[in-house]
Write an enzyme that holds these catalytic residues in place. Structure first.
Site, mmCIF file in Angstrom:
data_model
loop_
_atom_site.group_PDB
_atom_site.id
_atom_site.type_symbol
_atom_site.label_atom_id
_atom_site.label_comp_id
_atom_site.label_asym_id
_atom_site.label_seq_id
_atom_site.Cartn_x
_atom_site.Cartn_y
_atom_site.Cartn_z
ATOM 1 N N SER A 1 0.835 -1.213 0.000
ATOM 2 C CA SER A 1 0.000 0.000 0.000
ATOM 3 C C SER A 1 0.864 1.255 0.000
ATOM 4 O O SER A 1 0.347 2.367 0.020
ATOM 5 C CB SER A 1 -0.904 0.009 1.234
ATOM 6 O OG SER A 1 -0.118 -0.141 2.413
ATOM 7 N N ASN B 1 -2.343 -1.796 14.094
ATOM 8 C CA ASN B 1 -3.800 -1.626 13.993
ATOM 9 C C ASN B 1 -4.281 -0.327 14.638
ATOM 10 O O ASN B 1 -5.080 0.414 14.051
ATOM 11 C CB ASN B 1 -4.514 -2.824 14.617
ATOM 12 C CG ASN B 1 -4.172 -4.108 13.892
ATOM 13 O OD1 ASN B 1 -3.588 -4.069 12.804
ATOM 14 N ND2 ASN B 1 -4.532 -5.250 14.471
ATOM 15 N N THR C 1 -39.769 26.013 -12.109
ATOM 16 C CA THR C 1 -40.119 24.669 -11.634
ATOM 17 C C THR C 1 -40.287 23.842 -12.906
ATOM 18 O O THR C 1 -40.713 24.375 -13.946
ATOM 19 C CB THR C 1 -41.434 24.636 -10.821
ATOM 20 O OG1 THR C 1 -42.504 25.040 -11.677
ATOM 21 C CG2 THR C 1 -41.370 25.553 -9.611
ATOM 22 N N HIS C 2 -39.931 22.578 -12.846
ATOM 23 C CA HIS C 2 -39.975 21.706 -14.027
ATOM 24 C C HIS C 2 -39.175 22.293 -15.197
ATOM 25 O O HIS C 2 -39.474 22.026 -16.358
ATOM 26 C CB HIS C 2 -41.412 21.466 -14.503
ATOM 27 C CG HIS C 2 -42.348 21.087 -13.409
ATOM 28 N ND1 HIS C 2 -42.561 19.793 -13.016
ATOM 29 C CD2 HIS C 2 -43.107 21.853 -12.593
ATOM 30 C CE1 HIS C 2 -43.425 19.756 -12.023
ATOM 31 N NE2 HIS C 2 -43.770 21.007 -11.730
ATOM 32 N N SER D 1 -13.516 24.959 -28.566
ATOM 33 C CA SER D 1 -13.661 23.717 -29.313
ATOM 34 C C SER D 1 -12.557 23.685 -30.347
ATOM 35 O O SER D 1 -12.143 24.724 -30.872
ATOM 36 C CB SER D 1 -15.032 23.705 -29.985
ATOM 37 O OG SER D 1 -14.974 22.908 -31.144
ATOM 38 N N LYS E 1 -17.001 28.619 -29.801
ATOM 39 C CA LYS E 1 -17.452 27.932 -28.575
ATOM 40 C C LYS E 1 -16.706 28.369 -27.317
ATOM 41 O O LYS E 1 -15.508 28.610 -27.333
ATOM 42 C CB LYS E 1 -17.275 26.411 -28.746
ATOM 43 C CG LYS E 1 -18.204 25.803 -29.773
ATOM 44 C CD LYS E 1 -19.634 25.656 -29.271
ATOM 45 C CE LYS E 1 -19.773 24.507 -28.301
ATOM 46 N NZ LYS E 1 -19.749 23.203 -28.932
ATOM 47 N N ASN F 1 -17.011 26.432 -23.984
ATOM 48 C CA ASN F 1 -17.677 25.323 -23.294
ATOM 49 C C ASN F 1 -17.452 25.374 -21.785
ATOM 50 O O ASN F 1 -16.332 25.632 -21.344
ATOM 51 C CB ASN F 1 -17.151 23.986 -23.836
ATOM 52 C CG ASN F 1 -17.421 23.836 -25.317
ATOM 53 O OD1 ASN F 1 -18.436 24.326 -25.818
ATOM 54 N ND2 ASN F 1 -16.508 23.204 -26.033
ATOM 55 N N GLU G 1 -19.065 20.977 -16.178
ATOM 56 C CA GLU G 1 -19.409 19.622 -16.642
ATOM 57 C C GLU G 1 -18.571 18.560 -15.938
ATOM 58 O O GLU G 1 -19.075 17.508 -15.547
ATOM 59 C CB GLU G 1 -19.193 19.526 -18.157
ATOM 60 C CG GLU G 1 -20.203 20.346 -18.942
ATOM 61 C CD GLU G 1 -19.823 20.431 -20.409
ATOM 62 O OE1 GLU G 1 -20.616 19.996 -21.243
ATOM 63 O OE2 GLU G 1 -18.727 20.930 -20.711
ATOM 64 N N TYR H 1 -9.564 -6.008 13.513
ATOM 65 C CA TYR H 1 -8.860 -5.609 12.308
ATOM 66 C C TYR H 1 -8.825 -6.761 11.307
ATOM 67 O O TYR H 1 -8.581 -7.916 11.664
ATOM 68 C CB TYR H 1 -7.423 -5.168 12.621
ATOM 69 C CG TYR H 1 -6.682 -4.744 11.361
ATOM 70 C CD1 TYR H 1 -6.780 -3.447 10.883
ATOM 71 C CD2 TYR H 1 -5.953 -5.666 10.614
ATOM 72 C CE1 TYR H 1 -6.148 -3.068 9.704
ATOM 73 C CE2 TYR H 1 -5.309 -5.292 9.437
ATOM 74 C CZ TYR H 1 -5.418 -3.992 8.987
ATOM 75 O OH TYR H 1 -4.809 -3.616 7.819
ATOM 76 N N GLN I 1 -7.389 -2.047 4.805
ATOM 77 C CA GLN I 1 -6.405 -1.279 4.039
ATOM 78 C C GLN I 1 -7.051 -0.638 2.798
ATOM 79 O O GLN I 1 -6.563 0.367 2.288
ATOM 80 C CB GLN I 1 -5.250 -2.199 3.626
ATOM 81 C CG GLN I 1 -4.157 -1.528 2.836
ATOM 82 C CD GLN I 1 -2.928 -2.416 2.738
ATOM 83 O OE1 GLN I 1 -2.284 -2.721 3.733
ATOM 84 N NE2 GLN I 1 -2.618 -2.861 1.541
ATOM 85 N N LYS J 1 -8.244 3.400 2.023
ATOM 86 C CA LYS J 1 -7.432 4.602 1.789
ATOM 87 C C LYS J 1 -7.566 5.255 0.419
ATOM 88 O O LYS J 1 -7.796 6.447 0.311
ATOM 89 C CB LYS J 1 -5.953 4.284 2.056
ATOM 90 C CG LYS J 1 -5.710 4.042 3.530
ATOM 91 C CD LYS J 1 -4.285 3.682 3.831
ATOM 92 C CE LYS J 1 -4.217 3.172 5.271
ATOM 93 N NZ LYS J 1 -5.028 1.952 5.488
HETATM 94 N N1 ARG Z 1 -1.244 -1.102 5.814
HETATM 95 C C1 ARG Z 1 -2.159 -1.575 6.812
HETATM 96 C C2 ARG Z 1 -3.513 -0.890 6.647
HETATM 97 O O1 ARG Z 1 -3.562 0.114 6.043
HETATM 98 C C3 ARG Z 1 -1.619 -1.246 8.176
HETATM 99 C C4 ARG Z 1 -2.127 -2.119 9.259
HETATM 100 C C5 ARG Z 1 -1.586 -3.472 9.116
HETATM 101 N N2 ARG Z 1 -1.956 -4.293 10.219
HETATM 102 C C6 ARG Z 1 -1.869 -5.614 10.129
HETATM 103 N N3 ARG Z 1 -2.255 -6.298 11.160
HETATM 104 N N4 ARG Z 1 -1.450 -6.207 9.026
HETATM 105 O O2 ARG Z 1 -4.523 -1.379 7.098
#
Ligand code: ARG
Length: 449
Positions: A12, A99, A144-145, A266, A272, A274, A279, A306, A311, A314
């Site tokens: 990660s 954790n 409205t509408h 454009s 144009k 835009n 958008e 946990y 993970q 994120k």
């Molecule tokens: N990279 C892990 C996460 O974002 C960190 C925690 C890892 N904990 C574990 N018991 N493997 O969740």
């Protein structure tokens, strides 16, 4: 990133390195607490804090030797600390687990993100108020509408968005309060067998409270859901504003002209301009909704406590924060720089049959039950359409064909009188809108927390 070894699947680092600041801050606070409590020596804690400070500089200076094989930001920093200060580094992880560490990092990150987001929303609210004040006399059709309905002040319309955003700010405030809880000290899941001082760590890191159940603390990502859901609602509001900007800046309506920097040309049609920013904002709403659904799905059915699934909280979160903040920023610039075409707005408000409700109200004030008055004016409108006349081109004699109660003063009904008549709390009458603007100014000056 293509996968070359099975281990790559668990990495990660490429996204959680964004948490380096929070991770170092959490570790510094933890190390200081360990020393205060006599769990590690002052000397070791000092070494750890100095080492972490140097690592922060390495990261910020681009000199940090990132090692994806160590999986995540936490292990990268810890391993580097070991390289720098030796065995004392191993003591940092006393009375702590990854954790409660990662949960702490995410809460710190979320709190900062919420404050930044709220700041951005306040700036956008101010830009809307500035436009409303600069165009206080501009009248336009309310719809409205998507059919022209009744005339309103442009300022009243813009204030509607101010209030939507104010509810968003309120939702982020609540999200902040729920994120503002320290999980550190929960250990892997059961608490830790050391005499730690969680309140001290909370104070060092700026948390108002500590978590009350170690199992909940390491498994809980509700505080991210709170941000996601506030963000989804906020993007929904912005995409409604985006749609109005698209309509208003179209050649058909022409109520506003966007600054060139918020439009694109454009490649084939030279005329144009835009409204791409609006958008894109409308389009990006989809991914913000998607991240909310993704996290809800990650959490669904997870047993305590946990699990590595967590993970997956994120990437979507970071993307939602980035997308929302960029969108709010773009709208602030767009709102500040757009030019209102007061004449086009007024012509649209005066055209056609926009004052029909006022005619029904006119008859109702003279004793005709409103439903019946509505029917009479409906016939009158049918007549006007057939004759190809706007209401203001209809003479008193013609009015009186539909009701003898119409008198000379019916000809004095105008867009202005229509707007001024809506003099109720929350209405579009100029004096109500001026008071609402003052109130809104006070609201945006208030601190976020
Ligand atoms: N990279 C892990 C996460 O974002 C960190 C925690 C890892 N904990 C574990 N018991 N493997 O969740």
């Amino acid at each position: 990133m293509a996968l070359s070894t099975p281990k790559d699947y668990t990495v990660s680092l490429h996204y959680d390195r964004r948490l380096y600041g929070q991770d170092i801050a959490g570790s510094v606070a933890h190390a200081r607490m360990l020393a205060r409590q006599g769990i590690v020596s002052d000397k070791d804690a000092e070494l750890i804090v100095m080492g972490l400070t140097a690592i922060r500089q390495e990261i910020e200076g681009g000199a940090f030797p990132w090692r994806p094989e160590l999986e995540d930001i936490h292990m990268n920093i810890e391993a580097r600390l070991h390289e720098r200060i030796g065995d004392a580094a191993g003591k940092l992880h006393t009375a702590r687990s990854r954790n409660d560490q990662v949960a702490t990092d995410m809460r710190l990150f979320a709190k900062e993100a919420i404050q930044e987001t709220a700041k951005g929303l306040r700036a956008l609210q101010k830009a809307l108020l500035d436009q409303a004040e600069a165009n206080l006399s501009v009248v336009m059709p309310g719809y409205t509408h998507l059919q022209r309905a009744q005339p309103v002040l442009l300022a009243h319309h813009l204030l509607a968005y101010f209030h939507m955003l104010e509810r968003d700010v309120e939702r982020f405030r609540q999200a902040y309060q729920r994120a503002d809880v320290l999980p550190l000290g929960s250990g892997a899941l059961a608490g830790v067998p050391y005499p730690i001082d969680r309140e001290f760590v909370a104070g060092e890191l700026g948390f108002s409270r500590i978590s009350e159940n170690s199992m909940d603390a390491v498994a809980d990502r509700d505080f991210l859901l709170d941000y996601h859901s506030a963000a989804a609602t906020c993007m929904m509001h912005l995409s409604r504003l985006a749609e109005e900007v698209v309509l208003w800046s179209s050649e058909e309506l022409g109520f506003v002209r966007l600054a060139e920097e918020y439009t694109t040309g454009s490649s084939i049609m030279p005329q144009k301009r835009n409204p791409d920013f609006a958008e894109l904002a409308r389009g990006k709403t989809g991914r913000v909704y998607g991240h909310l659904m993704a996290l809800l799905t990650v959490l669904k059915g997870l047993p305590l406590t946990y699990n590595r699934d967590l993970q997956e909280d994120k990437e979507g979160f970071f993307d939602t924060v980035d997308t929302l903040q960029a969108t709010v920023g773009a709208f602030t610039g767009m709102a500040r720089t757009m030019q209102v075409d007061a004449d086009r707005c007024r012509r649209a408000a005066e055209g056609g049959l926009m004052l029909a409700t006022d005619l029904a109200d006119y008859l109702a004030r003279r004793g005709v039950p409103f439903r019946q008055a509505h029917g009479i004016v409906r016939e009158l409108c049918g007549y006007a359409l057939k004759e190809g006349k706007a209401l203001k081109e209809i003479g008193l004699k013609e009015y009186q064909r539909f009701s003898p109660l119409f008198q000379e003063d019916v000809l004095t009904i105008t867009v202005e009188s229509s707007i001024a008549a809506r003099d109720v709390p929350g209405g579009t009458a100029p004096k109500r809108v001026r008071a609402a603007l003052l109130q809104a100014r006070k609201t945006v000056e208030k601190a976020f927390d």
